[in-house]
Scaffold this motif. Sequence first.
Motif, PDB file in Angstrom:
ATOM      1  N   GLU A 181       0.833  -1.204   0.000  1.00 23.82           N
ATOM      2  CA  GLU A 181       0.000   0.000   0.000  1.00 23.82           C
ATOM      3  C   GLU A 181       0.866   1.252   0.000  1.00 23.82           C
ATOM      4  O   GLU A 181       0.579   2.229  -0.692  1.00 23.82           O
ATOM      5  CB  GLU A 181      -0.928  -0.004   1.219  1.00 23.82           C
ATOM      6  N   MET A 182       1.955   1.223   0.777  1.00 26.54           N
ATOM      7  CA  MET A 182       2.860   2.362   0.853  1.00 26.54           C
ATOM      8  C   MET A 182       3.517   2.627  -0.498  1.00 26.54           C
ATOM      9  O   MET A 182       3.593   3.780  -0.954  1.00 26.54           O
ATOM     10  CB  MET A 182       3.940   2.101   1.914  1.00 26.54           C
ATOM     11  N   LEU A 183       3.968   1.570  -1.160  1.00 24.84           N
ATOM     12  CA  LEU A 183       4.612   1.727  -2.459  1.00 24.84           C
ATOM     13  C   LEU A 183       3.614   2.193  -3.514  1.00 24.84           C
ATOM     14  O   LEU A 183       3.946   3.018  -4.374  1.00 24.84           O
ATOM     15  CB  LEU A 183       5.256   0.410  -2.892  1.00 24.84           C
ATOM     16  N   ALA A 184       2.382   1.663  -3.455  1.00 28.25           N
ATOM     17  CA  ALA A 184       1.358   2.086  -4.411  1.00 28.25           C
ATOM     18  C   ALA A 184       1.060   3.580  -4.255  1.00 28.25           C
ATOM     19  O   ALA A 184       0.875   4.303  -5.245  1.00 28.25           O
ATOM     20  CB  ALA A 184       0.082   1.268  -4.204  1.00 28.25           C
ATOM     21  N   HIS A 185       1.030   4.050  -3.013  1.00 30.38           N
ATOM     22  CA  HIS A 185       0.794   5.478  -2.758  1.00 30.38           C
ATOM     23  C   HIS A 185       1.949   6.310  -3.305  1.00 30.38           C
ATOM     24  O   HIS A 185       1.735   7.381  -3.881  1.00 30.38           O
ATOM     25  CB  HIS A 185       0.639   5.712  -1.255  1.00 30.38           C
ATOM     26  N   ALA A 186       3.196   5.808  -3.133  1.00 30.92           N
ATOM     27  CA  ALA A 186       4.362   6.545  -3.619  1.00 30.92           C
ATOM     28  C   ALA A 186       4.320   6.669  -5.139  1.00 30.92           C
ATOM     29  O   ALA A 186       4.628   7.730  -5.694  1.00 30.92           O
ATOM     30  CB  ALA A 186       5.643   5.840  -3.174  1.00 30.92           C
ATOM     31  N   VAL A 187       3.927   5.586  -5.822  1.00 26.87           N
ATOM     32  CA  VAL A 187       3.846   5.623  -7.282  1.00 26.87           C
ATOM     33  C   VAL A 187       2.721   6.543  -7.734  1.00 26.87           C
ATOM     34  O   VAL A 187       2.874   7.335  -8.672  1.00 26.87           O
ATOM     35  CB  VAL A 187       3.638   4.199  -7.842  1.00 26.87           C
ATOM     36  N   ALA A 188       1.578   6.463  -7.037  1.00 30.37           N
ATOM     37  CA  ALA A 188       0.435   7.309  -7.397  1.00 30.37           C
ATOM     38  C   ALA A 188       0.749   8.785  -7.211  1.00 30.37           C
ATOM     39  O   ALA A 188       0.261   9.637  -7.969  1.00 30.37           O
ATOM     40  CB  ALA A 188      -0.782   6.922  -6.563  1.00 30.37           C
ATOM     41  N   SER A 189       1.581   9.098  -6.216  1.00 31.55           N
ATOM     42  CA  SER A 189       1.920  10.498  -5.955  1.00 31.55           C
ATOM     43  C   SER A 189       2.738  11.112  -7.080  1.00 31.55           C
ATOM     44  O   SER A 189       2.840  12.333  -7.184  1.00 31.55           O
ATOM     45  CB  SER A 189       2.696  10.607  -4.630  1.00 31.55           C
ATOM     46  N   ARG A 190       3.298  10.249  -7.940  1.00 34.27           N
ATOM     47  CA  ARG A 190       4.058  10.747  -9.089  1.00 34.27           C
ATOM     48  C   ARG A 190       3.157  10.970 -10.301  1.00 34.27           C
ATOM     49  O   ARG A 190       3.623  11.281 -11.388  1.00 34.27           O
ATOM     50  CB  ARG A 190       5.168   9.755  -9.453  1.00 34.27           C
ATOM     51  N   GLY A 191       1.849  10.768 -10.094  1.00 31.02           N
ATOM     52  CA  GLY A 191       0.897  11.016 -11.177  1.00 31.02           C
ATOM     53  C   GLY A 191       0.762   9.890 -12.163  1.00 31.02           C
ATOM     54  O   GLY A 191       0.184  10.076 -13.235  1.00 31.02           O
ATOM     55  N   LYS A 193      -0.836   6.436 -13.530  1.00 35.43           N
ATOM     56  CA  LYS A 193      -2.115   5.742 -13.421  1.00 35.43           C
ATOM     57  C   LYS A 193      -1.894   4.316 -12.937  1.00 35.43           C
ATOM     58  O   LYS A 193      -1.052   3.585 -13.458  1.00 35.43           O
ATOM     59  CB  LYS A 193      -2.821   5.723 -14.770  1.00 35.43           C
ATOM     60  N   GLN A 194      -2.669   3.926 -11.918  1.00 38.65           N
ATOM     61  CA  GLN A 194      -2.534   2.581 -11.373  1.00 38.65           C
ATOM     62  C   GLN A 194      -2.786   1.523 -12.442  1.00 38.65           C
ATOM     63  O   GLN A 194      -3.764   1.581 -13.180  1.00 38.65           O
ATOM     64  CB  GLN A 194      -3.521   2.382 -10.219  1.00 38.65           C
ATOM     65  N   GLY A 195      -1.885   0.546 -12.532  1.00 39.60           N
ATOM     66  CA  GLY A 195      -2.020  -0.529 -13.508  1.00 39.60           C
ATOM     67  C   GLY A 195      -1.356  -0.252 -14.840  1.00 39.60           C
ATOM     68  O   GLY A 195      -1.243  -1.151 -15.661  1.00 39.60           O
ATOM     69  N   SER A 196      -0.910   0.986 -15.056  1.00 47.68           N
ATOM     70  CA  SER A 196      -0.234   1.305 -16.311  1.00 47.68           C
ATOM     71  C   SER A 196       1.157   0.681 -16.324  1.00 47.68           C
ATOM     72  O   SER A 196       1.723   0.399 -15.261  1.00 47.68           O
ATOM     73  CB  SER A 196      -0.127   2.821 -16.481  1.00 47.68           C
ATOM     74  N   PRO A 197       1.737   0.454 -17.506  1.00 48.35           N
ATOM     75  CA  PRO A 197       3.082  -0.147 -17.562  1.00 48.35           C
ATOM     76  C   PRO A 197       4.115   0.642 -16.769  1.00 48.35           C
ATOM     77  O   PRO A 197       4.960   0.058 -16.091  1.00 48.35           O
ATOM     78  CB  PRO A 197       3.398  -0.138 -19.069  1.00 48.35           C
ATOM     79  N   SER A 198       4.063   1.965 -16.831  1.00 48.15           N
ATOM     80  CA  SER A 198       5.039   2.774 -16.098  1.00 48.15           C
ATOM     81  C   SER A 198       4.846   2.638 -14.602  1.00 48.15           C
ATOM     82  O   SER A 198       5.819   2.617 -13.833  1.00 48.15           O
ATOM     83  CB  SER A 198       4.930   4.242 -16.516  1.00 48.15           C
ATOM     84  N   ALA A 199       3.565   2.534 -14.155  1.00 51.91           N
ATOM     85  CA  ALA A 199       3.294   2.379 -12.728  1.00 51.91           C
ATOM     86  C   ALA A 199       3.774   1.021 -12.233  1.00 51.91           C
ATOM     87  O   ALA A 199       4.347   0.910 -11.142  1.00 51.91           O
ATOM     88  CB  ALA A 199       1.808   2.550 -12.448  1.00 51.91           C
ATOM     89  N   VAL A 200       3.555  -0.011 -13.040  1.00 51.82           N
ATOM     90  CA  VAL A 200       4.003  -1.359 -12.666  1.00 51.82           C
ATOM     91  C   VAL A 200       5.525  -1.398 -12.577  1.00 51.82           C
ATOM     92  O   VAL A 200       6.095  -1.918 -11.602  1.00 51.82           O
ATOM     93  CB  VAL A 200       3.498  -2.401 -13.676  1.00 51.82           C
ATOM     94  N   ASP A 201       6.200  -0.851 -13.589  1.00 44.99           N
ATOM     95  CA  ASP A 201       7.662  -0.828 -13.584  1.00 44.99           C
ATOM     96  C   ASP A 201       8.186  -0.036 -12.389  1.00 44.99           C
ATOM     97  O   ASP A 201       9.163  -0.440 -11.742  1.00 44.99           O
ATOM     98  CB  ASP A 201       8.194  -0.216 -14.880  1.00 44.99           C
ATOM     99  N   GLY A 202       7.545   1.093 -12.108  1.00 47.40           N
ATOM    100  CA  GLY A 202       7.973   1.909 -10.979  1.00 47.40           C
ATOM    101  C   GLY A 202       7.792   1.188  -9.660  1.00 47.40           C
ATOM    102  O   GLY A 202       8.649   1.266  -8.773  1.00 47.40           O
ATOM    103  N   SER A 203       6.679   0.461  -9.530  1.00 47.40           N
ATOM    104  CA  SER A 203       6.420  -0.281  -8.295  1.00 47.40           C
ATOM    105  C   SER A 203       7.446  -1.391  -8.102  1.00 47.40           C
ATOM    106  O   SER A 203       7.964  -1.588  -6.997  1.00 47.40           O
ATOM    107  CB  SER A 203       5.010  -0.884  -8.326  1.00 47.40           C
TER     108      SER A 203
END
Length: 225
Positions: A181-191, A193-203
């Motif tokens: 949950e903490m990591l998902a919030h950190a990725v979301a704070s960078r703008g 979109k959840q589930g996008s390739p960039s979000a997955v790679d970032g997570s």
Amino acid sequence: MAAAPLRAVPVGLLSIGQVLAALQDDFADLTPSKLRFLEDQGLVTPERTKSGYRKFSQEHVERVRLVLTLQRDHYLPLKKIAEVLEELDAGRDPVIPGASQRSASTILSSKEVLSSDELCHAAATNKRFLGEAIAAGLLPATEVFPFDAIAQLNALVRLAQAGLTPRHLRSLRVAAEREAEMLAHAVASRGEKQGSPSAVDGSLELVEYLETVRSGVLRRKFGAL
């Protein structure tokens, strides 16, 4: 062929014995010497521990599966197999010679999961222990498992032998869920979109950093004991 450089080997890799167990149902004649031969030919390059032991990732296992399939089912010589692997490594999806337009990717994707029986056999345990791991939330409640579940279940078996059963490790799952949950919030704070390739790679990148920090803390704590 030059020896692979020695370096820290990531957690979750498989031993030769576990690779043999994972592939045994499809390739009963696979032996440690044949795996070493494939390595000598440059067709697969497993990781090496500081002690020189070979360790295989899921990608290594699938590469071995592809090589053996091309040998057995398509009668390709090693030289031609090496060319297929080079194409794959370059990001292309080569068609297998004489295989009616069947591509290498279709072979790689044909066996990406294990049944519960195959998983237990590869990790040298039984379904009762697997059930305990699933009940504790340490493995998914499913009928098929990815190859990296072998290393996870094997690690749980080793921990249980030291007195840390899956029941004792429930808190690990809870902590991991909080960290997710903490990591998902950190990725979301960078703008992103959840589930996008960039979000997955970032997570996944943050997961690796977190694992490095956690491992360092635990090692220091163990050293202090």
